[in-house]
Design a protein around this motif. Structure first.
Motif, PDB file in Angstrom:
ATOM      1  N   GLY A   4       0.794  -1.228   0.000  1.00 25.22           N
ATOM      2  CA  GLY A   4       0.000   0.000   0.000  1.00 25.22           C
ATOM      3  C   GLY A   4       0.824   1.275   0.000  1.00 25.22           C
ATOM      4  N   LYS A   5       2.074   1.206   0.425  1.00 26.66           N
ATOM      5  CA  LYS A   5       2.898   2.410   0.496  1.00 26.66           C
ATOM      6  C   LYS A   5       3.642   2.704  -0.802  1.00 26.66           C
ATOM      7  N   GLY A   6       3.796   1.707  -1.630  1.00 28.58           N
ATOM      8  CA  GLY A   6       4.459   1.922  -2.904  1.00 28.58           C
ATOM      9  C   GLY A   6       5.962   1.979  -2.789  1.00 28.58           C
ATOM     10  N   PRO A   7       6.640   2.089  -3.931  1.00 32.28           N
ATOM     11  CA  PRO A   7       8.103   2.127  -3.932  1.00 32.28           C
ATOM     12  C   PRO A   7       8.630   3.443  -3.377  1.00 32.28           C
ATOM     13  N   ALA A   8       9.668   3.358  -2.594  1.00 33.76           N
ATOM     14  CA  ALA A   8      10.278   4.564  -2.040  1.00 33.76           C
ATOM     15  C   ALA A   8      11.081   5.284  -3.119  1.00 33.76           C
ATOM     16  N   GLY A   9      11.380   6.544  -2.861  1.00 35.35           N
ATOM     17  CA  GLY A   9      12.230   7.294  -3.762  1.00 35.35           C
ATOM     18  C   GLY A   9      11.478   7.867  -4.952  1.00 35.35           C
ATOM     19  N   GLU A  10      12.226   8.170  -5.985  1.00 37.97           N
ATOM     20  CA  GLU A  10      11.688   8.907  -7.139  1.00 37.97           C
ATOM     21  C   GLU A  10      11.943   8.170  -8.449  1.00 37.97           C
ATOM     22  N   ASP A  11      11.827   6.844  -8.397  1.00 36.32           N
ATOM     23  CA  ASP A  11      11.985   6.025  -9.600  1.00 36.32           C
ATOM     24  C   ASP A  11      10.674   6.060 -10.378  1.00 36.32           C
ATOM     25  N   ALA A  12      10.646   6.812 -11.476  1.00 33.34           N
ATOM     26  CA  ALA A  12       9.405   7.007 -12.220  1.00 33.34           C
ATOM     27  C   ALA A  12       8.848   5.699 -12.757  1.00 33.34           C
ATOM     28  N   ALA A  13       9.707   4.831 -13.258  1.00 32.11           N
ATOM     29  CA  ALA A  13       9.237   3.573 -13.823  1.00 32.11           C
ATOM     30  C   ALA A  13       8.597   2.697 -12.746  1.00 32.11           C
ATOM     31  N   ALA A  14       9.210   2.661 -11.574  1.00 35.91           N
ATOM     32  CA  ALA A  14       8.658   1.847 -10.487  1.00 35.91           C
ATOM     33  C   ALA A  14       7.324   2.409 -10.007  1.00 35.91           C
ATOM     34  N   LEU A  15       7.232   3.721  -9.867  1.00 28.70           N
ATOM     35  CA  LEU A  15       5.968   4.332  -9.453  1.00 28.70           C
ATOM     36  C   LEU A  15       4.884   4.120 -10.503  1.00 28.70           C
ATOM     37  N   ASP A  16       5.241   4.242 -11.761  1.00 30.82           N
ATOM     38  CA  ASP A  16       4.286   4.058 -12.840  1.00 30.82           C
ATOM     39  C   ASP A  16       3.722   2.640 -12.821  1.00 30.82           C
ATOM     40  N   ALA A  17       4.582   1.652 -12.702  1.00 26.48           N
ATOM     41  CA  ALA A  17       4.128   0.258 -12.688  1.00 26.48           C
ATOM     42  C   ALA A  17       3.260  -0.022 -11.468  1.00 26.48           C
ATOM     43  N   TRP A  18       3.636   0.552 -10.335  1.00 28.57           N
ATOM     44  CA  TRP A  18       2.864   0.352  -9.095  1.00 28.57           C
ATOM     45  C   TRP A  18       1.476   0.989  -9.210  1.00 28.57           C
ATOM     46  N   LEU A  19       1.414   2.181  -9.772  1.00 30.25           N
ATOM     47  CA  LEU A  19       0.125   2.837  -9.980  1.00 30.25           C
ATOM     48  C   LEU A  19      -0.759   2.016 -10.906  1.00 30.25           C
ATOM     49  N   ALA A  20      -0.190   1.521 -11.989  1.00 27.88           N
ATOM     50  CA  ALA A  20      -0.976   0.738 -12.946  1.00 27.88           C
ATOM     51  C   ALA A  20      -1.516  -0.537 -12.303  1.00 27.88           C
ATOM     52  N   GLU A  21      -0.665  -1.253 -11.600  1.00 27.65           N
ATOM     53  CA  GLU A  21      -1.087  -2.501 -10.964  1.00 27.65           C
ATOM     54  C   GLU A  21      -2.180  -2.243  -9.930  1.00 27.65           C
ATOM     55  N   GLY A  22      -2.021  -1.181  -9.147  1.00 29.76           N
ATOM     56  CA  GLY A  22      -2.991  -0.894  -8.094  1.00 29.76           C
ATOM     57  C   GLY A  22      -4.360  -0.545  -8.629  1.00 29.76           C
ATOM     58  N   VAL A  23      -4.414   0.349  -9.617  1.00 28.39           N
ATOM     59  CA  VAL A  23      -5.724   0.759 -10.128  1.00 28.39           C
ATOM     60  C   VAL A  23      -6.402  -0.384 -10.873  1.00 28.39           C
ATOM     61  N   GLU A  24      -5.627  -1.188 -11.569  1.00 36.71           N
ATOM     62  CA  GLU A  24      -6.228  -2.332 -12.266  1.00 36.71           C
ATOM     63  C   GLU A  24      -6.842  -3.309 -11.271  1.00 36.71           C
ATOM     64  N   GLY A  25      -6.175  -3.543 -10.157  1.00 39.72           N
ATOM     65  CA  GLY A  25      -6.736  -4.418  -9.135  1.00 39.72           C
ATOM     66  C   GLY A  25      -7.985  -3.838  -8.500  1.00 39.72           C
ATOM     67  N   THR A  26      -7.965  -2.535  -8.251  1.00 37.73           N
ATOM     68  CA  THR A  26      -9.122  -1.878  -7.647  1.00 37.73           C
ATOM     69  C   THR A  26     -10.320  -1.913  -8.579  1.00 37.73           C
ATOM     70  N   VAL A  27     -10.118  -1.611  -9.841  1.00 42.83           N
ATOM     71  CA  VAL A  27     -11.222  -1.626 -10.797  1.00 42.83           C
ATOM     72  C   VAL A  27     -11.753  -3.046 -10.978  1.00 42.83           C
ATOM     73  N   ALA A  28     -10.874  -4.031 -10.985  1.00 45.98           N
ATOM     74  CA  ALA A  28     -11.345  -5.418 -11.075  1.00 45.98           C
ATOM     75  C   ALA A  28     -12.239  -5.758  -9.881  1.00 45.98           C
ATOM     76  N   ALA A  29     -11.844  -5.320  -8.686  1.00 48.02           N
ATOM     77  CA  ALA A  29     -12.659  -5.578  -7.492  1.00 48.02           C
ATOM     78  C   ALA A  29     -13.997  -4.855  -7.576  1.00 48.02           C
ATOM     79  N   LEU A  30     -13.990  -3.616  -8.047  1.00 45.80           N
ATOM     80  CA  LEU A  30     -15.223  -2.838  -8.175  1.00 45.80           C
ATOM     81  C   LEU A  30     -16.171  -3.469  -9.192  1.00 45.80           C
ATOM     82  N   ARG A  31     -15.636  -3.900 -10.311  1.00 46.02           N
ATOM     83  CA  ARG A  31     -16.476  -4.519 -11.332  1.00 46.02           C
ATOM     84  C   ARG A  31     -17.039  -5.846 -10.851  1.00 46.02           C
ATOM     85  N   GLN A  32     -16.230  -6.614 -10.160  1.00 49.44           N
ATOM     86  CA  GLN A  32     -16.706  -7.903  -9.660  1.00 49.44           C
ATOM     87  C   GLN A  32     -17.788  -7.714  -8.599  1.00 49.44           C
TER      88      GLN A  32
END
Length: 272
Positions: free
Chosen positions: A78-106
């Motif tokens: 839930g806290k995400g990757p530390a620091g300012e790695d844009a690629a890591a933050l981007d991937a974490w954001l994508a994975e999180g929202v996709e999981g949330t939307v899947a839960a909402l749709r289900q």
């Protein structure tokens, strides 16, 4: 009191994905160490972690059909990757929202889950709330990065409507208690009304609101009426003013009448 929106559950899910994608575009290209002017306690990287953490928290509530608050510490990653790695933050954001939307749709909109806005205790609340949470923080990110901010008119109108509904909740009133007298001039009283008028709304979309502060608590209605003060401008700019992402003296909007009343309302109706 209800928190009914004008879009369908699937539309909120789709907009949550789209808004997060646009937020991620900024994260991938901006300087993540820069302070966010409208959230000065955060850098852009910290704003991204806030957004992604909120998505995962709401997703956990829905996926677990939680009937009580979920401790954010119990949300996986839930806290995400530390620091300012844009690629890591981007991937974490994508994975999180996709999981949330899947839960909402289900779950569907009517599944019973905990929310902080009783008496509304269903999953549909989180689809709408997370979509609009992401809208406003994309506005923060866009301002920080000097990126454009636009929004479909129906989403902007519903985002503004949701905020006015939230401000009327007992929980919000309790949180805001005492602010109306902070400057010695009460917010509520006879003749205290505010007209919000979007000047560019497409045909068929009612994008005018009247905030009625003449009683002891706020109420609002969608209407074109004369008021003590009027805020006029493009819909996305009126939305940003209401959420304190654009100042009332911006040349993008026009204030007619009792500006001090509008400023008092904005100071009162904020979670900051």
């Amino acid at each position: 009191m209800t928190l009914e929106g004008s879009l369908t559950h699937e539309e909120y899910c789709a907009h949550l994905l789209a808004e997060t994608d646009r937020f991620r575009q900024i994260v991938r290209t901006a300087d993540l160490s820069v302070t966010v002017p409208t959230c000065p306690d955060w850098t852009l990287a910290e704003l991204a972690r806030h957004v992604g953490g909120a998505h995962r928290w709401a997703g956990a509530i829905v996926a677990r059909r939680a009937t009580a608050p979920v401790d954010p510490a119990d949300v996986p990653d839930g806290k995400g990757p530390a620091g300012e790695d844009a690629a890591a933050l981007d991937a974490w954001l994508a994975e999180g929202v996709e999981g949330t939307v899947a839960a909402l749709r289900q779950a569907g909109p009517d599944a019973e889950v905990w929310t902080w806005a009783p008496p509304v205790q269903r999953a549909g609340f989180w689809a709408r709330r997370m979509a609009h949470e992401t809208v406003i923080h994309r506005a923060d990110a866009a301002l920080t990065a000097g990126a454009p901010f636009d929004l479909p008119a129906e989403v902007a109108a519903d985002c503004l409507e949701e905020w006015l509904q939230i401000c009327e909740l007992p929980a919000a009133m309790e949180r805001f208690a005492g602010r109306e007298d902070a400057d010695g001039d009460p917010l509520f009283g006879p003749g205290r009304t505010i007209h919000l008028h979007a000047t560019d709304a497409p045909a068929g979309l009612n994008a005018e609101w009247v905030l009625d502060l003449t009683g002891s608590a706020p109420s609002h209605r969608r209407a074109h009426e004369k008021a003590a003060v009027a805020l006029r401008g493009p819909l996305t700019d009126v939305l940003r003013v209401v959420h304190r992402r654009l100042p009332t003296d911006s040349d993008r909007v026009e204030v007619l009448g009792d500006r001090a009343l509008l400023d008092r309302w904005l100071a009162w109706a904020t979670f900051q």
